[in-house]
Design an enzyme around this catalytic site. Structure first.
Site, short mmCIF file in Angstrom:
data_model
loop_
_atom_site.label_atom_id
_atom_site.label_comp_id
_atom_site.label_asym_id
_atom_site.label_seq_id
_atom_site.Cartn_x
_atom_site.Cartn_y
_atom_site.Cartn_z
CG HIS A 30 -8.49 -10.23 5.57
ND1 HIS A 30 -7.50 -8.97 5.23
CD2 HIS A 30 -9.19 -9.91 6.80
CE1 HIS A 30 -7.62 -8.46 6.21
NE2 HIS A 30 -8.85 -8.57 7.28
CE LYS A 62 -4.21 -1.34 2.33
NZ LYS A 62 -5.08 -1.02 3.27
NE ARG A 83 -2.97 -7.96 5.80
CZ ARG A 83 -1.77 -7.75 5.49
NH1 ARG A 83 -0.64 -8.25 5.08
NH2 ARG A 83 -1.55 -6.48 5.97
CE1 TYR A 133 -4.96 -8.02 8.57
CE2 TYR A 133 -4.67 -6.06 9.88
CZ TYR A 133 -5.13 -6.81 8.86
OH TYR A 133 -5.76 -6.18 7.40
#
Length: 335
Positions: free
Chosen positions: A278, A209, A281, A313
């Site tokens: 995801h 990003k 991740r 996360y």
């Protein structure tokens, strides 16, 4: 009264002009390709739902509400959601942000007098946490999935044309997602030239990003799966993309979920659980942190700009509190 410089353009024309701007900002590096893809998809969907032939300045807050509701009810083609169709709360919030950015630009460009988003009342429902398939796998589930991927990479090639066999590619995708935890957009954008060797260690230069890059050392087993895929599984083509379909085209983000689901069919049912890219991740972050890997190292692997983001996360694992209390450092006998 309308300002003298108001330009009464249609929804379709304004969307097309805005997407031209998005593409230009991508070329200059102001927007990442992944962000531009999201804006492009959402604004095109907005134009379709709002009515391409309507004049943009004639849309009211009620019209925007109707579009937001129509999008919320629109089936999500990526996955079959338990309990029916419709968009997730996260997708609805993302769509609303994209439309809001579009109208903010429309005000500056003189396409609308007043931003109708200020009068919109529809909001996404409360997220209530991540869907189960977006959470980390347990250690047993993760080992089952990685074991199935290893089995594919070591299996004898199936019958049929070599360029239509994808087991080595599928194994590599699952092993990278499970152990390195990249964003799915980073994985599908990877090129062969992004992988290099330094002092005998295989690295992946990830373009993340905001134009940031990070060099991630690959675990030995993942590096082996990469070499096997490059030597025997990748179609011979001039395309620089790492992950290719059997037709020789770069994989799309949506293709990755199908790969995970295909590998899951080789997992023992007792260890199998539906998971998204995801979710893998989250799996990487959760198990690296649970194994006491330095938090800053995990942050750098995942490509987060700060440690606060990493905390989101880290998912709870069954039995981890019991283990922590059983091995409390203040209660261990002196050495």
């Amino acid at each position: 009264m309308r300002p003298a410089d108001l330009e009464r353009v249609t929804v379709r024309e304004s969307a097309d002009r805005y997407l031209d701007l998005v593409r230009a900002r991508t070329v200059t590096g102001a927007l990442s390709p992944a962000t531009a893809e999201v804006y492009s998809r959402d604004v095109a969907t907005f134009a379709e739902l709002a009515g391409p032939g309507l004049v943009l300045d004639d849309l009211t807050g009620a019209d925007v509400d109707a579009v937001l509701l129509a999008f919320a009810r629109k089936p999500d083609g990526r996955r079959v959601r338990p309990g029916g169709g419709g968009q997730s709360a996260a997708s609805q919030s993302r769509f609303r942000r994209s439309v809001s950015a579009f109208f903010k630009y429309a005000v500056l460009a003189g396409w609308v007098q007043v931003d109708p988003m200020t009068a919109a009342t529809v909001t996404a429902r409360e997220r209530g946490g991540l869907r189960p398939e977006r959470r980390a796998l347990t250690r047993e589930q993760a080992r089952g999935l990685v074991g199935a991927a290893r089995g594919l990479s070591e299996a004898q090639p199936a019958q049929g044309r070599r360029d239509q066999r994808t087991h080595l590619r599928d194994a590599l995708i699952v092993m990278v997602l499970s152990t390195v935890g990249p964003r799915v957009s980073e994985l599908v954008r990877a090129n062969v030239e992004d992988f290099f060797t330094n002092d005998g260690v295989r690295y992946w230069r990830v373009f993340g990003k905001g134009g940031r890059t990070r060099d991630i050392p690959l675990p030995v087993d993942v590096a082996g799966a990469l070499e096997a895929y490059l030597a025997e599984g990748r179609p011979a083509t001039a395309d620089k993309a790492l992950l290719l379909s059997w037709r020789g085209r770069r994989l799309a983000r949506g293709d990755v979920q199908a790969v995970i689901d295909r590998v899951q069919r080789h997992v023992d049912p007792a260890q199998r659980r539906s998971v998204t890219p995801h979710g893998l991740r989250h799996t990487t972050a959760t198990h690296l942190l649970a194994d006491a890997v330095d938090m800053d190292a995990v942050r750098r692997v995942l490509g987060h700009s700060d440690l606060a983001t990493l905390g989101r996360y880290r998912d709870e694992l069954p039995g981890e509190l019991e283990v922590a209390m059983r091995t409390h450092p203040l209660l261990r006998p002196p050495r």
